[in-house]
Design an enzyme around this catalytic site. Sequence first.
Site, PDB file in Angstrom:
ATOM      1  N   HIS A  17     -34.921   4.604  21.246  1.00 30.22           N
ATOM      2  CA  HIS A  17     -35.585   3.468  20.588  1.00 30.22           C
ATOM      3  C   HIS A  17     -34.888   2.128  20.859  1.00 30.22           C
ATOM      4  O   HIS A  17     -35.503   1.090  20.706  1.00 30.22           O
ATOM      5  CB  HIS A  17     -35.723   3.736  19.090  1.00 30.22           C
ATOM      6  CG  HIS A  17     -36.854   4.670  18.784  1.00 30.22           C
ATOM      7  ND1 HIS A  17     -37.651   4.551  17.674  1.00 30.22           N
ATOM      8  CD2 HIS A  17     -37.332   5.744  19.472  1.00 30.22           C
ATOM      9  CE1 HIS A  17     -38.561   5.517  17.684  1.00 30.22           C
ATOM     10  NE2 HIS A  17     -38.386   6.263  18.760  1.00 30.22           N
ATOM     11  N   ASP A  18     -33.596   2.151  21.228  1.00 24.21           N
ATOM     12  CA  ASP A  18     -32.975   0.879  21.638  1.00 24.21           C
ATOM     13  C   ASP A  18     -33.431   0.536  23.063  1.00 24.21           C
ATOM     14  O   ASP A  18     -33.983  -0.535  23.306  1.00 24.21           O
ATOM     15  CB  ASP A  18     -31.436   0.971  21.579  1.00 24.21           C
ATOM     16  CG  ASP A  18     -30.789  -0.411  21.750  1.00 24.21           C
ATOM     17  OD1 ASP A  18     -31.364  -1.403  21.242  1.00 24.21           O
ATOM     18  OD2 ASP A  18     -29.723  -0.507  22.381  1.00 24.21           O
ATOM     19  N   ASP A  71     -29.696  -2.783  24.794  1.00 23.38           N
ATOM     20  CA  ASP A  71     -28.875  -3.969  24.508  1.00 23.38           C
ATOM     21  C   ASP A  71     -28.319  -3.983  23.095  1.00 23.38           C
ATOM     22  O   ASP A  71     -27.856  -5.030  22.628  1.00 23.38           O
ATOM     23  CB  ASP A  71     -29.700  -5.241  24.760  1.00 23.38           C
ATOM     24  CG  ASP A  71     -30.916  -5.327  23.846  1.00 23.38           C
ATOM     25  OD1 ASP A  71     -31.104  -4.413  23.008  1.00 23.38           O
ATOM     26  OD2 ASP A  71     -31.687  -6.298  23.956  1.00 23.38           O
ATOM     27  N   ASP A 121     -40.108  22.933  17.157  1.00 25.58           N
ATOM     28  CA  ASP A 121     -40.178  24.272  17.756  1.00 25.58           C
ATOM     29  C   ASP A 121     -39.342  25.196  16.873  1.00 25.58           C
ATOM     30  O   ASP A 121     -38.810  24.756  15.846  1.00 25.58           O
ATOM     31  CB  ASP A 121     -39.742  24.275  19.239  1.00 25.58           C
ATOM     32  CG  ASP A 121     -38.240  24.158  19.439  1.00 25.58           C
ATOM     33  OD1 ASP A 121     -37.499  24.086  18.438  1.00 25.58           O
ATOM     34  OD2 ASP A 121     -37.785  24.167  20.597  1.00 25.58           O
ATOM     35  N   HIS A 157     -37.615  16.691  21.858  1.00 26.35           N
ATOM     36  CA  HIS A 157     -38.199  17.208  20.602  1.00 26.35           C
ATOM     37  C   HIS A 157     -37.865  18.680  20.396  1.00 26.35           C
ATOM     38  O   HIS A 157     -38.164  19.246  19.349  1.00 26.35           O
ATOM     39  CB  HIS A 157     -39.718  16.982  20.591  1.00 26.35           C
ATOM     40  CG  HIS A 157     -40.090  15.531  20.517  1.00 26.35           C
ATOM     41  ND1 HIS A 157     -41.319  15.040  20.858  1.00 26.35           N
ATOM     42  CD2 HIS A 157     -39.360  14.448  20.132  1.00 26.35           C
ATOM     43  CE1 HIS A 157     -41.346  13.721  20.688  1.00 26.35           C
ATOM     44  NE2 HIS A 157     -40.154  13.336  20.254  1.00 26.35           N
ATOM     45  N   SER A 158     -37.260  19.281  21.376  1.00 23.61           N
ATOM     46  CA  SER A 158     -36.784  20.665  21.254  1.00 23.61           C
ATOM     47  C   SER A 158     -35.784  20.817  20.105  1.00 23.61           C
ATOM     48  O   SER A 158     -35.646  21.897  19.523  1.00 23.61           O
ATOM     49  CB  SER A 158     -36.127  21.055  22.579  1.00 23.61           C
ATOM     50  OG  SER A 158     -35.265  22.124  22.406  1.00 23.61           O
ATOM     51  N   THR A 179     -36.525  26.467  17.294  1.00 24.06           N
ATOM     52  CA  THR A 179     -35.071  26.416  17.453  1.00 24.06           C
ATOM     53  C   THR A 179     -34.532  24.991  17.268  1.00 24.06           C
ATOM     54  O   THR A 179     -33.949  24.412  18.193  1.00 24.06           O
ATOM     55  CB  THR A 179     -34.667  26.945  18.851  1.00 24.06           C
ATOM     56  OG1 THR A 179     -35.389  26.192  19.842  1.00 24.06           O
ATOM     57  CG2 THR A 179     -34.943  28.413  19.016  1.00 24.06           C
ATOM     58  N   GLY A 209     -34.495  -3.699  25.862  1.00 23.78           N
ATOM     59  CA  GLY A 209     -33.862  -2.600  26.575  1.00 23.78           C
ATOM     60  C   GLY A 209     -32.586  -2.147  25.895  1.00 23.78           C
ATOM     61  O   GLY A 209     -32.387  -2.363  24.690  1.00 23.78           O
ATOM     62  N   ASP A 245     -32.976  23.872  23.857  1.00 23.15           N
ATOM     63  CA  ASP A 245     -33.545  24.906  24.730  1.00 23.15           C
ATOM     64  C   ASP A 245     -34.983  24.553  25.098  1.00 23.15           C
ATOM     65  O   ASP A 245     -35.500  23.529  24.681  1.00 23.15           O
ATOM     66  CB  ASP A 245     -33.457  26.286  24.061  1.00 23.15           C
ATOM     67  CG  ASP A 245     -34.296  26.358  22.797  1.00 23.15           C
ATOM     68  OD1 ASP A 245     -34.988  25.369  22.472  1.00 23.15           O
ATOM     69  OD2 ASP A 245     -34.249  27.402  22.131  1.00 23.15           O
TER      70      ASP A 245
HETATM   71  C1  HEM Z   1     -44.237  10.682  23.937  1.00 21.61           C
HETATM   72  C2  HEM Z   1     -43.490   9.882  23.328  1.00 21.61           C
HETATM   73  C3  HEM Z   1     -42.837  10.142  22.010  1.00 21.61           C
HETATM   74  C4  HEM Z   1     -43.380  10.148  20.768  1.00 21.61           C
HETATM   75  C5  HEM Z   1     -44.820   9.896  20.407  1.00 21.61           C
HETATM   76  C6  HEM Z   1     -42.327  10.463  19.825  1.00 21.61           C
HETATM   77  C7  HEM Z   1     -42.468  10.535  18.474  1.00 21.61           C
HETATM   78  C8  HEM Z   1     -41.527  11.044  17.602  1.00 21.61           C
HETATM   79  C9  HEM Z   1     -41.699  11.217  16.187  1.00 21.61           C
HETATM   80  C10 HEM Z   1     -42.940  10.829  15.429  1.00 21.61           C
HETATM   81  C11 HEM Z   1     -40.583  11.801  15.691  1.00 21.61           C
HETATM   82  C12 HEM Z   1     -40.317  12.244  14.250  1.00 21.61           C
HETATM   83  C13 HEM Z   1     -39.694  11.153  13.429  1.00 21.61           C
HETATM   84  C14 HEM Z   1     -39.637  11.592  11.987  1.00 21.61           C
HETATM   85  O1  HEM Z   1     -40.692  11.812  11.392  1.00 21.61           O
HETATM   86  O2  HEM Z   1     -38.514  11.735  11.440  1.00 21.61           O
HETATM   87  C15 HEM Z   1     -39.693  11.995  16.798  1.00 21.61           C
HETATM   88  C16 HEM Z   1     -38.459  12.596  16.708  1.00 21.61           C
HETATM   89  C17 HEM Z   1     -37.569  12.653  17.723  1.00 21.61           C
HETATM   90  N1  HEM Z   1     -37.744  12.094  18.983  1.00 21.61           N
HETATM   91 FE1  HEM Z   1     -39.457  11.394  19.760  1.00 21.61          FE
HETATM   92  N2  HEM Z   1     -41.173  10.647  20.532  1.00 21.61           N
HETATM   93  C18 HEM Z   1     -41.430  10.452  21.856  1.00 21.61           C
HETATM   94  C19 HEM Z   1     -40.535  10.482  22.880  1.00 21.61           C
HETATM   95  C20 HEM Z   1     -39.194  10.746  22.709  1.00 21.61           C
HETATM   96  C21 HEM Z   1     -38.194  10.574  23.714  1.00 21.61           C
HETATM   97  C22 HEM Z   1     -38.467  10.015  25.102  1.00 21.61           C
HETATM   98  C23 HEM Z   1     -37.004  10.972  23.167  1.00 21.61           C
HETATM   99  C24 HEM Z   1     -35.627  10.990  23.760  1.00 21.61           C
HETATM  100  C25 HEM Z   1     -35.339  10.834  24.987  1.00 21.61           C
HETATM  101  C26 HEM Z   1     -37.275  11.388  21.819  1.00 21.61           C
HETATM  102  C27 HEM Z   1     -36.341  11.915  20.965  1.00 21.61           C
HETATM  103  C28 HEM Z   1     -36.606  12.332  19.678  1.00 21.61           C
HETATM  104  C29 HEM Z   1     -35.675  13.087  18.870  1.00 21.61           C
HETATM  105  C30 HEM Z   1     -34.307  13.587  19.287  1.00 21.61           C
HETATM  106  C31 HEM Z   1     -36.291  13.274  17.630  1.00 21.61           C
HETATM  107  C32 HEM Z   1     -35.720  14.039  16.448  1.00 21.61           C
HETATM  108  C33 HEM Z   1     -35.106  13.148  15.419  1.00 21.61           C
HETATM  109  C34 HEM Z   1     -34.636  13.948  14.203  1.00 21.61           C
HETATM  110  O3  HEM Z   1     -34.646  15.183  14.216  1.00 21.61           O
HETATM  111  O4  HEM Z   1     -34.241  13.270  13.238  1.00 21.61           O
HETATM  112  N3  HEM Z   1     -38.598  11.216  21.569  1.00 21.61           N
HETATM  113  N4  HEM Z   1     -40.267  11.510  17.936  1.00 21.61           N
END
Ligand code: HEM
Length: 403
Positions: free
Chosen positions: A133-134, A148, A274, A256-257, A276, A146, A281
Site C-alpha cells: 500500500h505504500d 516513499d 485459504d 493472500h495465502s 493455511t 510510490g 504456501d
Molecule cells: C488484486 C488486488 C488486491 C486486492 C483487491 C486486495 C485486497 C485485500 C483486502 C480487501 C484485504 C483484507 C483487508 C482486511 O479486511 O483486513 C487484503 C489483505 C491482504 N493483502 Fe491484499 N489485495 C490485493 C493485492 C495484494 C497484493 C499485491 C499484496 C502484496 C504484495 C497483498 C497483500 C495482502 C496481505 C498480506 C493481506 C493480509 C493482511 C492481514 O492478514 O492483516 N494484497 N487484501
Amino acid sequence: MKLSSFSSYVLLSLLPFTLAHPGMGDSMRDIRRAAAQIERRNSKELIGDLKTLKDSQLTAIGKDIKAILLESKSAESSVIDTSIPPGTVDSAACKADLCCVWKWISYEMTAKFNGTSGRCTKFARGAVRLGFHDAGVWSKTSTYGGADGSILLTNELDRADNNGLKDIADYTKQLYNKYNKYGVSMADLIQMGANIATVVCPLGPRIRSFVGRKDNAKAGPTGLLPGETDSADKLIKLFADKTIDAHDLVALVGAHSTSQQHFVDKARDGDPQDSTPGIWDVAFYGETTTAAPPRVLKFQSDINLSKDSRTKSEWQAFINGQGHWNADYSTSYTRLSLLGVNNINDLKECTKVLPPARKSFVSQDQAVLDLWLQGQFDQLNNMVDDAIMLTGVITTPPKVTMT
Ligand code: HEM
C-alpha cells in the site's frame, strides 16, 4: 539469459510446425510456455532512473536490479550472515557498517512476526500489505508517490483503502522513531519490513533487499489501490499502469495465502483467505478455484483473476508450484517495492540481515486448526491471527449436533 525479440519471433513462428506432430502434447505445451515467457521478458519495462541510465553508468547493484526487473537474474538469495552485529546500534563499529542497524531491526521484526505456532503473525501479514500500500500508490503518469514512506508520514492511513493497517502502522512508527536517527528512512523500513515478514512466514521466499529509498512527506495520489470487488479487467489495467503485468499480478496476490480479513465482511472478522493462514504456501491458488473449508472467505477479486483468460493459466501453474511462485513473487515484489524510486542506481544491499527461509513446515496444532476451519471455536480467531500455538487451548470436545 534474456533472448532477443528476434529469437522469440523465430521460436513463435516455428510453433505451428512443431504443433503439427502427434504425440508431442507435453513438449508442445512446454514450447508454448517458453515462448510466452520470452515474450513477457521482452516486454518488461524499466522504472525510475534505470529508464535513462546507460549500462556503462550503472553500479553493481544498479546492474543487478536491472537484471532482476528484466528477469534475467533471480530476486531470491540465500546469502546469510550468521555473525552477530559488530556492536550495539550506538557503537562506532555499528555505525561504520551500513547493514548493522538493519541487523538489529531484523532481530526485532523477526521476533514480532513469528508466532508460537511457527506461523507468521498478523504483524507479518500487515507488513507485507503495508509494503504494497505504500509502493502501490503510483502509476506511470504519477510525478510522485510510490515506495516513499508517505503512507506513515502523512494522513494516507485514514483512507478506506488502508483499513486494517493500524496495528502494523503503529509498530512501524515505533521502530522509525527508534532507528531514524541512525539514517533509516520510513520508505526502507516499510519495504525491509515486507521482505522480513515474507521470509518469516513458513515457506516464504528470501527476497533480495535494497536500502537507500528517499522519504516523501506528501501524501500519494488517490485511486491507485485495488478493491476486493474489482473485475479482472480493472485489476489488470490498474497494475499494468504500474508496469506490473498480468502474470506478476497473479504472483503478487498470492500474498493472500497468509491473510485473515477484518473489513471485507466484518461479521466474519478474522476469517482467512485459504485454509493455511500464516503460511506462505500455494493452498490459496487451489482453494480459490475449488472447494475450501467453510471458514475460508474468498475475495471476489481473487476469484475474478483465477478465471480470466489472461491470468488463468498462471494461476493454475502456481497451484502445484511453490518454487515457481516464490521465484515469480520475489521478482514481482522487487519491482513493486521500487515504484516511484528514482535513485535505484544508488541503492545498497542488506539482504544478509534477513533470517533464513524455512523450506518446510508442519503445524503442530493442525487438529484444532481443522475444527476452527470447519467453523467452530470463533473464540480462537484472535489467537490464529496472532499465530499462537492452539494445542492445549481447547479443553471442551467439539459440539456434536444431533439430528
Ligand atoms: C488484486 C488486488 C488486491 C486486492 C483487491 C486486495 C485486497 C485485500 C483486502 C480487501 C484485504 C483484507 C483487508 C482486511 O479486511 O483486513 C487484503 C489483505 C491482504 N493483502 Fe491484499 N489485495 C490485493 C493485492 C495484494 C497484493 C499485491 C499484496 C502484496 C504484495 C497483498 C497483500 C495482502 C496481505 C498480506 C493481506 C493480509 C493482511 C492481514 O492478514 O492483516 N494484497 N487484501
